[in-house]
Design a protein around this motif. Structure first.
Motif, PDB file in Angstrom:
ATOM      1  N   LEU A 157       0.878  -1.058  -0.006  1.00 54.42           N
ATOM      2  CA  LEU A 157      -0.043   0.106  -0.035  1.00 54.42           C
ATOM      3  C   LEU A 157       0.846   1.280   0.159  1.00 54.42           C
ATOM      4  O   LEU A 157       0.315   2.305  -0.548  1.00 54.42           O
ATOM      5  N   ARG A 158       2.036   1.302   0.606  1.00 54.11           N
ATOM      6  CA  ARG A 158       2.893   2.406   0.465  1.00 54.11           C
ATOM      7  C   ARG A 158       3.447   2.677  -0.763  1.00 54.11           C
ATOM      8  O   ARG A 158       3.595   3.770  -1.158  1.00 54.11           O
ATOM      9  N   ILE A 159       3.623   1.560  -1.485  1.00 61.05           N
ATOM     10  CA  ILE A 159       4.200   1.696  -2.883  1.00 61.05           C
ATOM     11  C   ILE A 159       3.081   2.285  -3.630  1.00 61.05           C
ATOM     12  O   ILE A 159       3.173   3.225  -4.555  1.00 61.05           O
ATOM     13  N   ALA A 160       2.079   1.874  -3.484  1.00 59.51           N
ATOM     14  CA  ALA A 160       0.729   2.185  -4.275  1.00 59.51           C
ATOM     15  C   ALA A 160       0.369   3.686  -3.972  1.00 59.51           C
ATOM     16  O   ALA A 160       0.018   4.429  -4.839  1.00 59.51           O
ATOM     17  N   ALA A 161       0.636   3.979  -2.689  1.00 60.43           N
ATOM     18  CA  ALA A 161       0.553   5.378  -2.332  1.00 60.43           C
ATOM     19  C   ALA A 161       1.622   6.403  -3.207  1.00 60.43           C
ATOM     20  O   ALA A 161       1.194   7.462  -3.634  1.00 60.43           O
ATOM     21  N   LYS A 162       2.721   5.995  -3.381  1.00 53.49           N
ATOM     22  CA  LYS A 162       3.777   6.822  -4.037  1.00 53.49           C
ATOM     23  C   LYS A 162       3.258   6.866  -5.734  1.00 53.49           C
ATOM     24  O   LYS A 162       3.363   7.749  -6.197  1.00 53.49           O
ATOM     25  N   LYS A 163       2.920   5.782  -6.145  1.00 48.53           N
ATOM     26  CA  LYS A 163       2.283   5.876  -7.467  1.00 48.53           C
ATOM     27  C   LYS A 163       1.025   6.524  -7.621  1.00 48.53           C
ATOM     28  O   LYS A 163       1.050   7.152  -8.883  1.00 48.53           O
ATOM     29  N   SER A 164       0.117   6.742  -6.710  1.00 56.28           N
ATOM     30  CA  SER A 164      -1.085   7.285  -6.668  1.00 56.28           C
ATOM     31  C   SER A 164      -0.800   8.720  -6.794  1.00 56.28           C
ATOM     32  O   SER A 164      -1.496   9.398  -7.605  1.00 56.28           O
ATOM     33  N   LEU A 165       0.188   9.187  -5.963  1.00 59.65           N
ATOM     34  CA  LEU A 165       0.769  10.706  -5.773  1.00 59.65           C
ATOM     35  C   LEU A 165       1.444  11.125  -7.095  1.00 59.65           C
ATOM     36  O   LEU A 165       0.967  12.201  -7.651  1.00 59.65           O
ATOM     37  N   SER A 166       2.253  10.217  -7.708  1.00 62.82           N
ATOM     38  CA  SER A 166       2.882  10.487  -8.965  1.00 62.82           C
ATOM     39  C   SER A 166       1.954  10.577 -10.420  1.00 62.82           C
ATOM     40  O   SER A 166       2.262  11.224 -11.090  1.00 62.82           O
ATOM     41  N   ARG A 167       0.740   9.986 -10.030  1.00 65.76           N
ATOM     42  CA  ARG A 167      -0.377   9.927 -11.356  1.00 65.76           C
ATOM     43  C   ARG A 167      -1.264  11.092 -10.990  1.00 65.76           C
ATOM     44  O   ARG A 167      -2.221  11.237 -11.732  1.00 65.76           O
TER      45      ARG A 167
END
Length: 220
Positions: A139-149
């Motif tokens: 979920l932390r990795i997904a959070a970073k991807k969601s922010l970048s997008r």
């Protein structure tokens, strides 16, 4: 049989063990459930625990799930009725969509922390760990991807995430620009068509005027 060993007591022990194991993001199999129960009741073997698990399954008090030969047990009341979805996890999983959906559905004004999102996902999905991994880390990795997008906003004060209202990220922004360019193209085309129509009407009026003037000047 002592009061401790009644069926109701066993079901309570088994469910407590299953919840504890699930909280640790592990699969509640016989060995783990038995080990958890032996922390408080060391006299019971794996075989005894297995017998009580299967009896609870037959009575509909616990669910038995088998996947690729691996048997695990679940609390049937721990999943939202009619809404449970399978979620298979491995280190390579991309949980960006799951993360954004959780943030949107939680809808907290100040945003949702990773911990709150993790609890929501754990309660909304029937999770299967295909390989050793941590839901919180995914979920932390997904959070970073969601922010970048551009799918979520990060609140640094409380380390929480909020969904971007009215947008679905950069891809949506690109689509909006494309639609705007298409609309401008249509407007320009319509304007050119209108100008041609007006020009044609002016020529026709001029021609009619010339014909009328020629008729008036003709001898009787």
């Amino acid at each position: 049989m002592t009061k401790e060993e009644t069926g109701a007591a066993w079901v309570s022990w088994l469910l407590d063990a299953i919840h504890k194991i699930k909280y640790q993001k592990q699969r509640p199999n016989v060995e783990r459930v038995a080990a958890c129960i032996r922390q408080h009741h060391p006299q019971y073997s794996n075989e005894t625990v297995f017998q009580h698990l299967e009896e609870s399954v037959r009575n509909g008090l616990i669910q038995r799930h088998e996947n690729k030969g691996n048997v695990s047990y679940k609390d049937p009341d721990s999943l939202p009725r009619g809404k449970s979805k399978g979620l298979k996890l491995s280190p390579a999983c991309d949980l960006t969509k799951v993360f954004v959906k959780a943030v949107r559905e939680l809808g907290e004004i100040d945003g949702s922390t990773i911990r709150a999102i993790e609890k929501f996902v754990a309660s909304s999905y029937e999770i299967e760990f295909e390989q050793e991994c941590e839901l919180s880390e995914l979920l932390r990795i997904a959070a970073k991807k969601s922010l970048s997008r551009g799918l979520v906003i990060h609140n640094a004060e409380n380390n929480a995430f909020r969904a971007v209202i009215g947008r679905k990220g950069h891809s949506s922004s690109r689509n909006n620009k494309k639609e705007e360019r298409e609309r401008e193209r249509r407007e320009k085309k319509e304007k050119r068509r209108e100008e041609k129509r007006e020009k044609k009407e002016r020529k026709l009026k001029k021609k009619q005027k010339n014909v009328s003037s020629s008729t008036e000047e003709s001898p009787a």
